[in-house]
Design a protein around this motif. Structure first.
Motif, PDB file in Angstrom:
ATOM      1  N   LEU A 161      36.777 -10.919  86.279  1.00  0.00           N
ATOM      2  CA  LEU A 161      36.983 -10.795  84.835  1.00  0.00           C
ATOM      3  C   LEU A 161      36.845 -12.152  84.147  1.00  0.00           C
ATOM      4  O   LEU A 161      36.279 -12.253  83.054  1.00  0.00           O
ATOM      5  CB  LEU A 161      38.367 -10.210  84.545  1.00  0.00           C
ATOM      6  N   TYR A 162      37.364 -13.188  84.797  1.00  0.00           N
ATOM      7  CA  TYR A 162      37.289 -14.534  84.218  1.00  0.00           C
ATOM      8  C   TYR A 162      35.835 -15.006  84.125  1.00  0.00           C
ATOM      9  O   TYR A 162      35.432 -15.614  83.125  1.00  0.00           O
ATOM     10  CB  TYR A 162      38.110 -15.510  85.059  1.00  0.00           C
ATOM     11  N   VAL A 163      35.056 -14.736  85.176  1.00  0.00           N
ATOM     12  CA  VAL A 163      33.640 -15.113  85.163  1.00  0.00           C
ATOM     13  C   VAL A 163      32.915 -14.390  84.032  1.00  0.00           C
ATOM     14  O   VAL A 163      32.116 -14.996  83.295  1.00  0.00           O
ATOM     15  CB  VAL A 163      32.980 -14.792  86.521  1.00  0.00           C
ATOM     16  N   ILE A 164      33.195 -13.103  83.884  1.00  0.00           N
ATOM     17  CA  ILE A 164      32.596 -12.322  82.789  1.00  0.00           C
ATOM     18  C   ILE A 164      33.015 -12.900  81.439  1.00  0.00           C
ATOM     19  O   ILE A 164      32.198 -13.020  80.513  1.00  0.00           O
ATOM     20  CB  ILE A 164      33.007 -10.850  82.900  1.00  0.00           C
ATOM     21  N   HIS A 165      34.277 -13.270  81.330  1.00  0.00           N
ATOM     22  CA  HIS A 165      34.793 -13.881  80.107  1.00  0.00           C
ATOM     23  C   HIS A 165      34.021 -15.157  79.762  1.00  0.00           C
ATOM     24  O   HIS A 165      33.623 -15.362  78.607  1.00  0.00           O
ATOM     25  CB  HIS A 165      36.276 -14.188  80.285  1.00  0.00           C
ATOM     26  N   ARG A 166      33.774 -15.991  80.765  1.00  0.00           N
ATOM     27  CA  ARG A 166      33.063 -17.250  80.531  1.00  0.00           C
ATOM     28  C   ARG A 166      31.599 -16.997  80.180  1.00  0.00           C
ATOM     29  O   ARG A 166      31.032 -17.675  79.320  1.00  0.00           O
ATOM     30  CB  ARG A 166      33.153 -18.137  81.776  1.00  0.00           C
ATOM     31  N   GLY A 225      31.462 -15.310  76.544  1.00  0.00           N
ATOM     32  CA  GLY A 225      32.189 -15.920  75.443  1.00  0.00           C
ATOM     33  C   GLY A 225      33.468 -15.194  75.080  1.00  0.00           C
ATOM     34  O   GLY A 225      33.963 -15.301  73.963  1.00  0.00           O
ATOM     35  N   GLY A 226      34.010 -14.439  76.025  1.00  0.00           N
ATOM     36  CA  GLY A 226      35.293 -13.770  75.810  1.00  0.00           C
ATOM     37  C   GLY A 226      35.221 -12.506  74.989  1.00  0.00           C
ATOM     38  O   GLY A 226      36.238 -12.053  74.458  1.00  0.00           O
ATOM     39  N   ALA A 250      34.699  -6.550  78.897  1.00  0.00           N
ATOM     40  CA  ALA A 250      35.787  -5.970  79.687  1.00  0.00           C
ATOM     41  C   ALA A 250      35.737  -4.449  79.625  1.00  0.00           C
ATOM     42  O   ALA A 250      35.955  -3.763  80.638  1.00  0.00           O
ATOM     43  CB  ALA A 250      37.136  -6.474  79.178  1.00  0.00           C
ATOM     44  N   LEU A 251      35.454  -3.908  78.452  1.00  0.00           N
ATOM     45  CA  LEU A 251      35.351  -2.453  78.303  1.00  0.00           C
ATOM     46  C   LEU A 251      34.181  -1.906  79.118  1.00  0.00           C
ATOM     47  O   LEU A 251      34.288  -0.860  79.764  1.00  0.00           O
ATOM     48  CB  LEU A 251      35.172  -2.092  76.822  1.00  0.00           C
ATOM     49  N   LEU A 252      33.063  -2.617  79.103  1.00  0.00           N
ATOM     50  CA  LEU A 252      31.880  -2.181  79.833  1.00  0.00           C
ATOM     51  C   LEU A 252      32.143  -2.184  81.330  1.00  0.00           C
ATOM     52  O   LEU A 252      31.774  -1.234  82.037  1.00  0.00           O
ATOM     53  CB  LEU A 252      30.698  -3.089  79.505  1.00  0.00           C
ATOM     54  N   LEU A 253      32.797  -3.248  81.839  1.00  0.00           N
ATOM     55  CA  LEU A 253      33.110  -3.320  83.255  1.00  0.00           C
ATOM     56  C   LEU A 253      34.016  -2.161  83.655  1.00  0.00           C
ATOM     57  O   LEU A 253      33.785  -1.500  84.681  1.00  0.00           O
ATOM     58  CB  LEU A 253      33.791  -4.648  83.583  1.00  0.00           C
ATOM     59  N   SER A 254      35.046  -1.890  82.853  1.00  0.00           N
ATOM     60  CA  SER A 254      35.958  -0.795  83.158  1.00  0.00           C
ATOM     61  C   SER A 254      35.223   0.540  83.171  1.00  0.00           C
ATOM     62  O   SER A 254      35.455   1.388  84.046  1.00  0.00           O
ATOM     63  CB  SER A 254      37.101  -0.756  82.140  1.00  0.00           C
TER      64      SER A 254
END
Length: 415
Positions: free
Chosen positions: A345-350, A353-354, A359-363
């Protein structure tokens, strides 16, 4: 959405109830046919029932203090032998619910709420946790994660928040050896906060002092008693096997059911390449990541290192190869898989750009996976309550063998 108030009593209660129901839904028999699992009966119930609560509470077990299990079964047995497993399971489930409530509270308001929701959904539905799901015997693995959450959360603003942090510290530190792994993370965090090692030492507070004292207690227990119950079986370690274990049980095992991905461990070259690439990514993110991220990354690395160095997987055969059997030693990867998902999740955030959408797409993409392994098979019905009824028919001083999962048994003396 980030500015919503999640600390209201009704919201926290709703989160607790929803989390509790979701956890039970994965394997309803933990409530509707509660039975002791392994050490639940063989250690905690047997010792407390036969020898008394206070004769066992101060003794280490398997090389370290396991206070949560003793406290819970000391309490649960007050409701009778037939109800003790149910009470203990309710406590184990509640612990996970409290962790979820804490993550969704304002103590983590700096993290986008959608990332936290993604983390909660994973925490509830994660794969490869069939082993003893859900019981108090394995609670110390989750308590170590809870304590790490306390370390990286924002400072409490109320006395109740302070009490919460100290309670988690006491219970987590005295319920497993993992305070030894949390301690260096706490020290590094203090160095970041206070501007160096010397300032970290000068600024020591009551939380730091208590953490150090509890760490010392567990270290002494580990050094003086850990060899008593440890297997002498060889590890059978190799770099190739290490890469296979990490790839199969951590990288792939975080997201997929190990039963369905066993073919992964068959390609040694691919596993070695994957391990090297993962190591490079971890080093880059450690260097470029936030201070809290570095603290969080350190803990699972230490955890998995010691788990692989001193596992209890076989009494005579080499131990590391057993990690490649689906379902074997799942407890050793609970913590690393939770942190690896958080790292993803942190890698995706970086990378994004947060943005909340990521996050919704990953879930959304993981929903089919969650559905495929959400239901966990119930334990074999050992007719536990029928066995307890036979116990009640005994004369005072007589004993009976109680048979429980996973094929263990223990003796109860009629009081």
């Amino acid at each position: 959405m980030n500015n919503m108030k999640y600390n209201s009593l009704w919201m926290m209660t709703a989160i607790f109830i929803a989390s509790f129901c979701a956890i039970v839904l994965r394997r309803p028999d933990i409530i509707f046919n509660a039975q002791p699992w392994a050490e639940d009966g063989v250690v905690w119930m047997q010792f407390i029932h036969n020898e008394g609560f206070f004769s066992t509470i101060f003794a280490p077990q398997n090389g370290y203090y396991q206070t949560i299990s003793k406290l819970v079964f000391g309490f649960a047995l007050q409701f009778g032998l037939e109800n003790a497993p149910l009470i203990a399971n309710v406590c184990a489930i509640s612990l996970r619910c409290f962790m979820i409530m804490f993550l969704l509270s304002s103590r983590f308001k700096s993290i986008n709420i959608w990332y936290r929701f993604a983390m909660v959904v994973y925490f509830i539905a994660m794969p490869n946790i069939d082993e003893g799901y859900v019981n108090i015997t394995n609670a110390h693995w989750y308590l170590s994660v809870y304590l790490m959450m306390v370390l990286v959360a924002e400072k409490p603003e109320t006395k109740l928040g302070d009490a919460h942090d100290f309670l988690v510290l006491f219970i987590a530190a005295l319920s497993g050896p993992f305070i030894v792994f949390v301690a260096p993370c706490l020290f590094i965090k203090r160095c970041y906060e206070r501007g160096g090692i010397w300032n970290a030492i000068k600024g020591v507070n009551s939380f730091d002092i208590i953490a150090a004292a509890l760490t010392l207690i567990q270290v002494v227990a580990i050094l003086t008693t850990s060899s008593e119950n440890r297997t002498a079986a060889p590890l059978g370690a190799s770099f190739s096997l290490l890469s296979e274990i990490i790839n199969y049980r951590v990288v792939v095992g975080t997201f997929f059911d190990n039963v369905k991905t066993q073919i992964i461990d068959a390609n040694s070259a691919l596993n070695i390449i994957s391990f090297i690439v993962l190591t490079i990514i971890l080093v880059i993110m450690f260097v470029k990541g936030s201070k809290n991220m570095r603290v969080c990354m350190l803990f699972p690395v230490i955890m998995i290192s010691f788990s692989l160095a001193r596992p209890m997987m076989a009494n005579e055969a080499e131990q590391w190869p057993v990690f490649l059997y689906p379902g074997a030693g799942q407890r050793y990867f609970i913590v690393t898989n939770i942190f690896f998902f958080a790292f993803a999740l942190y890698v995706i955030h970086r990378l994004t750009g947060g943005k909340s959408l990521s996050a919704l797409l990953l879930s959304a993409l993981l929903v089919p996976l969650y559905a495929s392994y959400f239901n966990i098979y119930p334990l074999k019905d050992m007719a536990y309550k029928d066995q307890v009824m036979k116990y009640h028919e005994l004369n005072k001083g007589e004993s009976i063998m109680i048979h429980i999962n996973p094929g263990w048994s223990f003796s109860l003396i009629k009081k």
